[in-house]
Design a protein around this motif. Sequence first.
Motif, PDB file in Angstrom:
ATOM      1  N   TYR A 122     -17.455 -40.157  24.218  1.00  0.00           N
ATOM      2  CA  TYR A 122     -16.086 -40.136  24.007  1.00  0.00           C
ATOM      3  C   TYR A 122     -15.566 -39.522  25.164  1.00  0.00           C
ATOM      4  O   TYR A 122     -15.783 -39.016  26.074  1.00  0.00           O
ATOM      5  N   LEU A 123     -14.052 -40.094  25.316  1.00  0.00           N
ATOM      6  CA  LEU A 123     -13.186 -39.404  26.381  1.00  0.00           C
ATOM      7  C   LEU A 123     -11.953 -38.778  25.894  1.00  0.00           C
ATOM      8  O   LEU A 123     -11.632 -39.646  24.934  1.00  0.00           O
ATOM      9  N   GLY A 124     -11.617 -37.816  25.856  1.00  0.00           N
ATOM     10  CA  GLY A 124     -10.413 -37.041  25.624  1.00  0.00           C
ATOM     11  C   GLY A 124     -10.669 -36.283  24.544  1.00  0.00           C
ATOM     12  O   GLY A 124     -11.679 -35.616  24.425  1.00  0.00           O
ATOM     13  N   ASN A 125      -9.579 -35.894  23.778  1.00  0.00           N
ATOM     14  CA  ASN A 125      -9.535 -34.954  22.732  1.00  0.00           C
ATOM     15  C   ASN A 125     -10.110 -35.335  21.343  1.00  0.00           C
ATOM     16  O   ASN A 125      -9.343 -36.045  20.782  1.00  0.00           O
ATOM     17  N   LYS A 126     -11.291 -34.845  20.824  1.00  0.00           N
ATOM     18  CA  LYS A 126     -11.838 -35.448  19.412  1.00  0.00           C
ATOM     19  C   LYS A 126     -10.725 -35.271  18.299  1.00  0.00           C
ATOM     20  O   LYS A 126     -10.747 -36.045  17.211  1.00  0.00           O
ATOM     21  N   ALA A 150      -7.643 -35.675  18.629  1.00  0.00           N
ATOM     22  CA  ALA A 150      -6.316 -36.367  18.921  1.00  0.00           C
ATOM     23  C   ALA A 150      -6.156 -37.174  17.721  1.00  0.00           C
ATOM     24  O   ALA A 150      -7.034 -37.805  17.089  1.00  0.00           O
ATOM     25  N   PRO A 151      -4.740 -37.610  17.326  1.00  0.00           N
ATOM     26  CA  PRO A 151      -4.481 -38.432  16.094  1.00  0.00           C
ATOM     27  C   PRO A 151      -4.658 -39.726  16.471  1.00  0.00           C
ATOM     28  O   PRO A 151      -4.989 -40.497  15.638  1.00  0.00           O
ATOM     29  N   VAL A 152      -4.801 -40.251  17.781  1.00  0.00           N
ATOM     30  CA  VAL A 152      -5.171 -41.679  17.904  1.00  0.00           C
ATOM     31  C   VAL A 152      -6.617 -41.710  18.639  1.00  0.00           C
ATOM     32  O   VAL A 152      -6.941 -41.126  19.424  1.00  0.00           O
ATOM     33  N   LYS A 153      -7.276 -42.535  17.715  1.00  0.00           N
ATOM     34  CA  LYS A 153      -8.845 -42.815  17.763  1.00  0.00           C
ATOM     35  C   LYS A 153      -9.032 -44.399  18.192  1.00  0.00           C
ATOM     36  O   LYS A 153      -8.522 -45.113  17.605  1.00  0.00           O
ATOM     37  N   ILE A 154      -9.247 -44.526  19.494  1.00  0.00           N
ATOM     38  CA  ILE A 154      -9.660 -45.796  20.203  1.00  0.00           C
ATOM     39  C   ILE A 154     -11.183 -46.202  19.932  1.00  0.00           C
ATOM     40  O   ILE A 154     -11.855 -45.336  20.667  1.00  0.00           O
ATOM     41  N   VAL A 155     -11.454 -47.371  19.661  1.00  0.00           N
ATOM     42  CA  VAL A 155     -13.046 -47.532  19.753  1.00  0.00           C
ATOM     43  C   VAL A 155     -13.079 -48.912  20.508  1.00  0.00           C
ATOM     44  O   VAL A 155     -12.572 -49.891  20.258  1.00  0.00           O
ATOM     45  N   LYS A 186      -4.633 -42.075  32.003  1.00  0.00           N
ATOM     46  CA  LYS A 186      -3.686 -40.932  32.397  1.00  0.00           C
ATOM     47  C   LYS A 186      -2.542 -41.033  31.298  1.00  0.00           C
ATOM     48  O   LYS A 186      -1.803 -39.871  31.260  1.00  0.00           O
ATOM     49  N   ASP A 187      -2.053 -41.893  30.612  1.00  0.00           N
ATOM     50  CA  ASP A 187      -1.063 -41.912  29.500  1.00  0.00           C
ATOM     51  C   ASP A 187      -1.377 -41.239  28.101  1.00  0.00           C
ATOM     52  O   ASP A 187      -0.529 -40.816  27.597  1.00  0.00           O
ATOM     53  N   TYR A 188      -2.593 -41.380  27.767  1.00  0.00           N
ATOM     54  CA  TYR A 188      -3.134 -40.967  26.475  1.00  0.00           C
ATOM     55  C   TYR A 188      -4.303 -39.900  26.383  1.00  0.00           C
ATOM     56  O   TYR A 188      -4.266 -38.908  25.592  1.00  0.00           O
ATOM     57  N   LEU A 189      -5.363 -40.263  27.110  1.00  0.00           N
ATOM     58  CA  LEU A 189      -6.493 -39.677  26.879  1.00  0.00           C
ATOM     59  C   LEU A 189      -6.410 -38.238  27.659  1.00  0.00           C
ATOM     60  O   LEU A 189      -6.661 -37.000  26.970  1.00  0.00           O
ATOM     61  N   LEU A 190      -5.777 -38.061  28.977  1.00  0.00           N
ATOM     62  CA  LEU A 190      -5.834 -37.025  29.824  1.00  0.00           C
ATOM     63  C   LEU A 190      -4.465 -35.817  29.053  1.00  0.00           C
ATOM     64  O   LEU A 190      -4.260 -34.930  29.240  1.00  0.00           O
ATOM     65  N   THR A 191      -3.594 -36.424  28.561  1.00  0.00           N
ATOM     66  CA  THR A 191      -2.338 -35.806  27.690  1.00  0.00           C
ATOM     67  C   THR A 191      -2.954 -35.411  26.247  1.00  0.00           C
ATOM     68  O   THR A 191      -1.973 -34.714  25.611  1.00  0.00           O
ATOM     69  N   GLY A 192      -3.984 -35.771  25.754  1.00  0.00           N
ATOM     70  CA  GLY A 192      -4.394 -34.971  24.542  1.00  0.00           C
ATOM     71  C   GLY A 192      -3.876 -35.762  23.287  1.00  0.00           C
ATOM     72  O   GLY A 192      -4.124 -35.637  22.279  1.00  0.00           O
ATOM     73  N   LYS A 193      -3.211 -36.939  23.730  1.00  0.00           N
ATOM     74  CA  LYS A 193      -2.673 -37.950  22.601  1.00  0.00           C
ATOM     75  C   LYS A 193      -3.901 -38.834  21.857  1.00  0.00           C
ATOM     76  O   LYS A 193      -3.522 -39.291  20.738  1.00  0.00           O
ATOM     77  N   ALA A 194      -4.807 -39.041  22.598  1.00  0.00           N
ATOM     78  CA  ALA A 194      -5.766 -40.080  22.197  1.00  0.00           C
ATOM     79  C   ALA A 194      -7.141 -39.810  22.663  1.00  0.00           C
ATOM     80  O   ALA A 194      -7.356 -38.815  23.474  1.00  0.00           O
ATOM     81  N   VAL A 195      -8.349 -40.009  21.699  1.00  0.00           N
ATOM     82  CA  VAL A 195      -9.495 -40.163  22.071  1.00  0.00           C
ATOM     83  C   VAL A 195     -10.003 -41.469  22.227  1.00  0.00           C
ATOM     84  O   VAL A 195      -9.691 -42.354  21.260  1.00  0.00           O
ATOM     85  N   PHE A 196     -11.074 -41.546  23.156  1.00  0.00           N
ATOM     86  CA  PHE A 196     -11.631 -43.137  23.130  1.00  0.00           C
ATOM     87  C   PHE A 196     -13.186 -43.178  23.141  1.00  0.00           C
ATOM     88  O   PHE A 196     -13.842 -42.243  23.672  1.00  0.00           O
ATOM     89  N   TYR A 197     -13.553 -43.816  22.430  1.00  0.00           N
ATOM     90  CA  TYR A 197     -15.150 -43.834  22.057  1.00  0.00           C
ATOM     91  C   TYR A 197     -15.767 -45.150  22.384  1.00  0.00           C
ATOM     92  O   TYR A 197     -14.995 -46.334  22.287  1.00  0.00           O
ATOM     93  N   PHE A 198     -16.745 -45.226  22.905  1.00  0.00           N
ATOM     94  CA  PHE A 198     -17.658 -46.291  23.356  1.00  0.00           C
ATOM     95  C   PHE A 198     -18.578 -46.364  22.134  1.00  0.00           C
ATOM     96  O   PHE A 198     -19.361 -45.870  21.497  1.00  0.00           O
TER      97      PHE A 198
END
Length: 231
Positions: free
Chosen positions: A58-62, A64-69, A92-104
């Motif tokens: 994952y990248l970002g804050n686990k 976070a309200p937005v979960k991207i897979v 830049k817009d969502y992962l580093l700002t804590g709004k989203a987390v990105f999963y592979f």
Amino acid sequence: MAKFCSLRIFPIVILIFTFVVIFFLLLFYLLKCNFIKGPFFSQQKDRKEFLTYEDQPYLGNKKAPVKIVEFADFKCPTCKDFHDKILPSLKKDYLLTGKAVFYFTNFQFLGNDSVLAGVVGEALYRQKNEFFWKYYDALYKHQGREDVCWLTPKFIVFILKKYLPEVDVEKIIEDMQNKKYEKIVYKENDLALKAHVKEAPTLFINGRIVKNPLDYKEIKLLITKVLKGVR
């Protein structure tokens, strides 16, 4: 005369009614089978039950309200396009700002070497989450042709030594030889099929599929809806 006219019109009314009923039955069938797509019919089925956020890179804050897979194959050229053109903006817009987390999630379908690359990714993640993402970046940087078997053990060791000198390479080699995490890769491939993933990359945002993962405007729109609490 009025009665005569109404008798002539009656069969026409029945015919029109029949056509209308058939049209709506056909429309219902096409929507149910997901044959019709477009802005008017944009309500996608929620695939949350097929997605897993546990034990995934994952990248970002686990929290976070937005979960991207992302479902991807390391040999897929469009996956590289997503990595190069879309992911930096997401960071830049969502992962580093804590709004989203990105999963592979693995969708390694372009050959046995894709599966091997997925196995190594799993092994690296289990050493350290950051190791996976360095590997992820390096593979796309050096991506070969999708119809050529280039993800060989020798090439992967080269990548590890060049970009991840802190990794226990001998342990990774052992994991490759023993195919230690191969079952996990195939399990995630099966998961992709259950979630109706038909191509790579495929992106989900809170369980909703993104129609075009290379359209950042669409991605931003879906994320905004989630942040505003809109389904």
